[in-house]
Motif scaffolding. Structure first.
Motif, short mmCIF file in Angstrom:
data_model
loop_
_atom_site.label_atom_id
_atom_site.label_comp_id
_atom_site.label_asym_id
_atom_site.label_seq_id
_atom_site.Cartn_x
_atom_site.Cartn_y
_atom_site.Cartn_z
N PRO A 2 0.74 -1.34 -0.07
CA PRO A 2 -0.04 -0.18 0.01
C PRO A 2 0.98 1.33 -0.04
O PRO A 2 1.86 1.47 0.82
CB PRO A 2 -0.63 -0.12 1.29
N ILE A 4 0.85 5.73 -0.38
CA ILE A 4 0.04 6.89 -0.46
C ILE A 4 -1.02 7.30 -1.65
O ILE A 4 -0.52 7.02 -2.71
CB ILE A 4 0.77 8.28 0.11
N ALA A 30 8.17 1.40 2.74
CA ALA A 30 7.40 0.68 1.86
C ALA A 30 8.46 0.64 0.55
O ALA A 30 9.74 0.24 0.57
CB ALA A 30 6.07 1.11 1.35
N SER A 34 6.69 7.52 -1.40
CA SER A 34 6.49 8.84 -0.97
C SER A 34 7.80 9.61 -0.62
O SER A 34 7.88 10.71 -0.72
CB SER A 34 5.72 8.75 0.37
N SER A 55 11.20 -5.13 1.80
CA SER A 55 10.70 -3.69 1.46
C SER A 55 11.91 -2.75 1.58
O SER A 55 12.17 -1.99 0.66
CB SER A 55 9.64 -2.95 2.51
N GLY A 77 14.53 -1.10 10.35
CA GLY A 77 14.27 -1.44 11.77
C GLY A 77 13.03 -0.84 12.18
O GLY A 77 12.07 -0.23 11.35
N ASP A 78 12.58 -1.32 13.36
CA ASP A 78 11.17 -0.96 14.03
C ASP A 78 11.30 0.29 14.36
O ASP A 78 12.13 0.91 15.18
CB ASP A 78 10.86 -1.66 15.24
N ALA A 79 10.69 1.47 14.06
CA ALA A 79 10.86 3.07 14.28
C ALA A 79 10.73 3.02 15.66
O ALA A 79 11.30 3.89 16.16
CB ALA A 79 9.81 3.50 13.64
N PHE A 92 6.54 12.34 8.46
CA PHE A 92 5.54 11.53 7.79
C PHE A 92 5.20 10.45 8.56
O PHE A 92 6.28 9.51 8.42
CB PHE A 92 5.76 11.63 6.44
N ALA A 95 3.25 4.06 9.05
CA ALA A 95 3.62 2.69 9.39
C ALA A 95 2.17 2.20 9.88
O ALA A 95 1.28 2.38 9.56
CB ALA A 95 4.95 2.65 9.92
N ALA A 96 2.64 1.21 10.72
CA ALA A 96 1.46 0.66 11.40
C ALA A 96 0.48 1.34 11.92
O ALA A 96 0.95 2.39 13.03
CB ALA A 96 2.13 -0.53 12.52
N LYS A 97 -0.59 1.25 11.84
CA LYS A 97 -1.78 2.39 12.31
C LYS A 97 -1.94 2.20 13.62
O LYS A 97 -2.22 3.17 14.31
CB LYS A 97 -3.01 1.85 11.57
N PHE A 103 4.32 6.32 17.68
CA PHE A 103 5.13 6.97 16.72
C PHE A 103 5.06 8.72 17.12
O PHE A 103 6.24 9.29 17.13
CB PHE A 103 4.83 6.89 15.49
N1 SAM Z 1 5.11 5.96 3.09
C1 SAM Z 1 5.01 4.73 1.82
C2 SAM Z 1 4.61 5.49 0.69
O1 SAM Z 1 3.26 6.13 0.67
O2 SAM Z 1 4.99 5.26 -0.38
C3 SAM Z 1 3.97 3.75 2.35
C4 SAM Z 1 4.28 2.87 3.70
S1 SAM Z 1 3.19 1.69 3.92
C5 SAM Z 1 1.53 2.31 4.08
C6 SAM Z 1 3.54 1.12 5.72
C7 SAM Z 1 5.01 0.57 5.67
O3 SAM Z 1 5.42 0.86 7.24
C8 SAM Z 1 5.10 -0.65 5.27
O4 SAM Z 1 6.27 -1.08 4.51
C9 SAM Z 1 5.46 -1.49 6.63
O5 SAM Z 1 6.44 -2.33 6.56
C10 SAM Z 1 6.11 -0.48 7.45
N2 SAM Z 1 6.07 -0.51 8.96
C11 SAM Z 1 5.20 -0.91 9.82
N3 SAM Z 1 5.40 -0.83 10.82
C12 SAM Z 1 6.89 -0.22 11.10
C13 SAM Z 1 7.43 0.05 12.39
N4 SAM Z 1 7.30 -0.24 13.48
N5 SAM Z 1 8.58 0.72 12.03
C14 SAM Z 1 8.83 0.86 10.62
N6 SAM Z 1 8.16 0.64 9.63
C15 SAM Z 1 7.18 -0.07 9.78
#
Ligand code: SAM
Length: 174
Positions: A2, A4, A30, A34, A55, A77-79, A92, A95-97, A103
């Motif tokens: 997914p 933006i 991703a 973006s 990714s 890494g995990d943010a 911006f 990531a995980a909603k 965050f």
């Molecule tokens: N910003 C991108 C774009 O518009 O081109 C889309 C990002 S996509 C919606 C969400 C991404 O966040 C995924 O690739 C996922 O693996 C990553 N993600 C999820 N949880 C995360 C975390 N805790 N830390 C870093 N990245 C994370």
């Protein structure tokens, strides 16, 4: 993967042009779509964090083929585990909603005064305003609703949620 939506990216591009940030932080690279858009419409250095190694690898290869490669730093890494010393003018969060509040809380200290936090997917394909039958989806939508309510209450930020793309909050640090 997914990425933006068109309306969301149009707003993102215009905002970075208006703000002209020196440094941007992105959470959720991703494939780098973006990040490349923000690089193209600003002169900023962009730090972008991605949790998924595939990714991250894809985005690294994709970005390395562009003229923006020297301005985009990919971080694997995990943010929530990544500590950054830099100060940003624009963040911006994409990531995980379910983790949006975490965050926001974690990285607001890295944001300069009058800096912007941009959060996407707050209407979540319209589901935030609809009735849902799947339990997991309902829980996720509850978390997004909670973030929406929480973010507008943050007194150190001026926030408005726009019905653009998939729902976008713009929060400006006071
Ligand atoms: N910003 C991108 C774009 O518009 O081109 C889309 C990002 S996509 C919606 C969400 C991404 O966040 C995924 O690739 C996922 O693996 C990553 N993600 C999820 N949880 C995360 C975390 N805790 N830390 C870093 N990245 C994370």
């Amino acid at each position: 993967v997914p990425i933006i939506q068109d309306e969301g990216v149009a707003l993102l591009r215009q905002l970075v042009q208006i703000k002209n940030p020196i440094r941007i932080l992105e959470i959720g690279t991703a494939i780098g779509y973006s990040a490349l858009n923000m690089a193209r419409f600003s002169n900023a250095i962009i730090d972008t964090i991605e949790i998924n190694p595939e990714s991250y690898q894809f985005a690294s290869e994709f970005i390395s083929k562009t003229i923006y490669k020297d301005r985009i730093n990919l971080i694997l890494g995990d943010a929530l585990d990544v500590d950054l010393d830099n100060q940003y003018d624009f963040i911006f969060i994409d990531a995980a909603k379910a983790q949006y509040i975490k965050f926001f809380e974690k990285f607001k200290r890295n944001l300069n005064q009058s800096g912007i936090i941009f959060t996407d997917n707050l209407i979540f394909h319209g589901l935030v305003t609809e009735e849902i039958h799947s339990r997991n989806l309902r829980q996720l939508v509850m978390k997004i609703k909670k973030y929406n309510e929480w973010v507008v209450e943050q007194e150190d930020f001026d926030t408005y949620i726009y019905n653009i793309g998939d729902g976008i909050a713009i929060s400006i640090k006071k």
